[in-house]
Structure formats: structure tokens, C-alpha cells
Design a protein around this motif. Structure first.
Motif, short mmCIF file in Angstrom:
data_model
loop_
_atom_site.label_atom_id
_atom_site.label_comp_id
_atom_site.label_asym_id
_atom_site.label_seq_id
_atom_site.Cartn_x
_atom_site.Cartn_y
_atom_site.Cartn_z
N THR A 1 10.08 19.23 -5.34
CA THR A 1 10.74 18.56 -4.21
C THR A 1 9.82 17.51 -3.61
OG1 THR A 1 11.96 20.59 -3.68
CG2 THR A 1 11.83 18.90 -1.97
N ILE A 2 10.35 16.31 -3.37
CA ILE A 2 9.57 15.20 -2.82
C ILE A 2 10.07 14.88 -1.41
CG2 ILE A 2 8.93 12.78 -3.08
CD1 ILE A 2 9.38 13.08 -6.08
N THR A 3 9.16 14.81 -0.45
CA THR A 3 9.53 14.43 0.92
C THR A 3 8.62 13.32 1.42
OG1 THR A 3 8.10 16.15 1.88
CG2 THR A 3 10.42 16.72 1.51
N ILE A 4 9.21 12.46 2.22
CA ILE A 4 8.46 11.39 2.90
C ILE A 4 8.70 11.58 4.39
CG2 ILE A 4 8.01 8.92 3.07
CD1 ILE A 4 9.58 8.53 0.52
N SER A 5 7.64 11.63 5.18
CA SER A 5 7.77 11.87 6.61
C SER A 5 6.96 10.87 7.41
CB SER A 5 7.30 13.29 6.97
OG SER A 5 7.99 14.27 6.24
N GLY A 6 7.51 10.48 8.56
CA GLY A 6 6.81 9.57 9.47
C GLY A 6 7.73 9.14 10.59
N MET B 1 0.83 -1.20 0.00
CA MET B 1 0.00 0.00 0.00
C MET B 1 0.87 1.26 0.00
SD MET B 1 -3.10 -1.21 2.53
CE MET B 1 -2.08 -2.15 3.68
N VAL B 2 1.98 1.21 0.74
CA VAL B 2 2.92 2.33 0.73
C VAL B 2 3.55 2.46 -0.66
CG1 VAL B 2 5.08 3.21 1.71
CG2 VAL B 2 3.35 2.19 3.20
N TYR C 1 -0.84 8.45 4.47
CA TYR C 1 -1.19 7.05 4.65
C TYR C 1 -1.29 6.77 6.14
CZ TYR C 1 -0.87 2.02 5.03
OH TYR C 1 -1.13 0.73 5.36
N LEU C 2 -2.46 6.31 6.60
CA LEU C 2 -2.66 5.97 8.00
C LEU C 2 -2.27 4.52 8.22
CD1 LEU C 2 -6.08 7.75 8.67
CD2 LEU C 2 -3.77 8.57 9.20
N LYS C 3 -1.27 4.29 9.07
CA LYS C 3 -0.79 2.94 9.32
C LYS C 3 -1.81 2.15 10.14
CE LYS C 3 3.28 4.01 11.14
NZ LYS C 3 4.67 3.82 11.61
N THR C 4 -1.80 0.85 9.97
CA THR C 4 -2.73 0.00 10.72
C THR C 4 -2.23 -0.25 12.14
OG1 THR C 4 -1.66 -2.02 9.88
CG2 THR C 4 -3.54 -1.16 8.65
N GLY D 1 4.86 6.13 15.34
CA GLY D 1 3.89 7.02 14.69
C GLY D 1 2.75 6.23 14.09
N ASN D 2 1.70 6.96 13.67
CA ASN D 2 0.54 6.27 13.10
C ASN D 2 0.25 6.68 11.66
OD1 ASN D 2 -0.44 8.83 13.43
ND2 ASN D 2 -2.04 8.28 14.91
#
Length: 303
Positions: free
Chosen positions: A72-77, A32-33, A51-54, A60-61
Motif C-alpha cells: 500500500t502506498i500513501t502520500i501525506s502532507g 524533487m517531489v 520530504y521537508l518543504k522549503t 505544512g512543512n
């Protein structure tokens, strides 16, 4: 960006980090990610998706995907943020889509997984003697042996219907298991490996079931069908007994922590063992055999 399968069975992604300073997700969430990453790469600019984690694995959730107006592309969590190029995003999505299957620790020399028959899916062997076990019996046997470690003398007979398995320890640091016509002896040197083997054997069987759900778009439906079976069959077992619905709800909640997508691999076995202990110690003994019959089939893939 790297991708790794952690010791607990969850997935970590990051760059230039060690330990747990990374973005994490459950193994079953990787596809899904990956889909979210591919959408991010295909969008030219000004795109945001959460994306809400299960589970809250990693602390984090959610995972945020952002592509700004300047590209610019960022991924955060999980308190981590990574700035990536479009090729990196595409490569990361590809890695997440082609993860190897999660391998669990193999049973020890004393405990082996066997082709299921009448719920019997594990076999304990030593010195030419063997005892076949169902999953709930293995859970209670591990609990009994762990309890015996801090003792000078110990004896417990686990009784489930017509099945009787006795675990005992004498003062000279020798253990033995009796089941049917078989008696298996263990020394202090061997007993820790037996405990680990029972735990890993239980996990191995449970992971066969979890792997059968797959990681496609309907994996959740397969999980829900098992949850529904546990709930409905438990209600049938209790019939008109007023406590039945409450216990069915409790067992269904516990089942979700055992087979749910995104749960830690090793904790699945602990959760299953805890559920068996709950039934064996907290419920009226007249329900134990039927509930363990349910567990022995619902959590084991038929041959």
C-alpha cells in the motif's frame, strides 16, 4: 491524482477535492517531489521517506511517502492523505516533471516590459507619451499612486540620484506622471489599471529571473549566487560604516523572499516593493542611489 498550478504559483496535488484541501509545494520543488515519488514506486515494500518543504505553503512543512509491507502506498502532507497505486505514483511523478512554465499576469496596456538597458526594463505609456523605468522606480511609483487614491490632492517627486519622477493628482480626479521631458496623463478610470500594470510588470521581470534559475539540482546554487551578490555589494557600498553589515543581512533576507525557490509567485512582487520602500524610507538618502543601482541590475536579466 491531479496536478495543478495554483493562482499563487504554487503546486497542488490531490484527488476529488476542491479549494485548498490538497498537498501543496513550491513550483521549484516539483522536480524533487517527483524524484521521491519515483523512488517510492521502485521500492517493492517497507519504504518511508519524508520530504521537508522549503516553505510552509499549504500550512505544512513536509510531505511523507510511505509504502507498507503489503504494498500500500500513501502520500501525506498539509493534513491530507492519499492512497495510490504504483501506476498512479509513476504518472504523478511524470506530471510533476513536465509542468508548463508559470505564467504571470501580463502588464496592462499602460505598462510594458522592455529589453533592459541601463537598468530600464519597464515603460509606462499613454496618450503618445512614455517614461522608461528601472525596477525600484516602478516599485516606488506604484506605492505613490496607491497613496494618492485616498486623497483630493497629491504630489510626490521620487528622486534617485539624477532621476526625478513626479506623480501628482488634482482635485478633479486626474493624475499625471512627469519624468524627463515626458508628461503622461491618466483619468480615474485608467488609474487602477496603471497600478495593476506596474505590479504585474515588476512581477513579470522578477519571474524572468526566477525562471532562469531552472528547476534542476543546482537551482539552489544559482539563487545563492544572487543572495551573495546582494550581501557583498551592500557591504561594499557602506564601506566602513558600522551599520553596513546589519543592512546587508536585512536586504539578503528580503531578497530570499523575492527569488527563493518555493515562494508564492505574486508575493515576490510585494516583497520587492516592500524592500524598495524600506531602503527609500528608512535609510539615509546618501545610500539610496547606489542600492537602487544594485537592485536594478541584480534582479533583472541582462539582454
Amino acid at each position: 491524482m491531479y496536478v495543478k498550478i495554483r493562482q499563487d504559483g504554487s503546486i497542488g496535488i490531490g484527488r476529488g477535492t476542491e479549494g485548498e484541501a490538497e498537498i501543496t509545494m513550491g513550483f521549484g520543488e516539483a522536480h524533487m517531489v517527483a524524484a521521491a515519488l519515483e523512488k517510492l514506486a521502485q521500492t517493492a515494500r517497507n519504504h518511508k521517506q519524508t520530504y521537508l518543504k522549503t516553505t510552509n505553503v499549504g500550512g505544512g512543512n513536509k510531505i511523507d511517502f510511505v509504502r507498507a509491507d503489503d504494498g500500500t502506498i500513501t502520500i501525506s502532507g498539509d493534513k491530507q492523505t492519499y492512497i495510490c497505486t504504483e501506476p498512479e505514483i509513476r504518472e504523478l511523478a511524470e506530471k510533476l516533471r513536465h509542468l508548463p512554465p508559470v505564467e504571470v499576469a501580463p502588464p496592462s496596456d499602460y505598462v510594458q516590459k522592455t529589453t533592459p538597458s541601463n537598468g530600464m526594463c519597464l515603460v509606462v505609456t499613454n496618450g503618445g507619451q512614455s517614461i522608461r523605468l528601472r525596477l525600484p522606480e516602478a516599485a516606488l511609483l506604484k506605492t505613490a499612486i496607491r497613496s494618492s487614491i485616498n486623497s483630493r490632492y497629491f504630489v510626490e517627486t521620487i528622486t534617485i540620484g539624477q532621476r526625478r519622477i513626479t506623480a501628482s493628482r488634482t482635485s478633479d480626479l486626474k493624475w499625471q506622471l512627469r519624468g524627463g521631458e515626458s508628461t503622461i496623463k491618466f483619468t480615474a478610470y485608467e488609474i487602477e489599471a496603471l497600478i495593476a500594470g506596474l505590479h504585474n510588470g515588476i512581477l513579470d521581470v522578477l519571474m524572468d529571473l526566477v525562471k532562469s534559475f531552472g528547476s534542476d539540482d543546482i537551482s539552489d546554487i544559482r539563487v545563492k549566487s544572487v543572495l551573495q551578490r546582494i550581501e557583498q555589494d551592500t557591504i561594499k557600498i557602506f564601506g566602513e560604516n558600522k551599520s553596513g553589515k546589519g543592512i546587508a543581512k536585512e536586504l539578503t533576507k528580503r531578497t530570499k523572499s523575492i527569488i527563493g525557490i518555493g515562494e508564492f509567485a505574486d508575493e515576490r512582487a510585494d516583497s520587492f516593493i516592500d524592500m524598495c520602500k524600506y531602503v527609500y524610507t528608512k535609510l539615509d538618502t546618501k545610500w539610496v542611489e547606489q542600492l537602487f543601482d544594485l537592485f536594478a541590475t541584480a534582479f533583472v536579466i541582462a539582454s
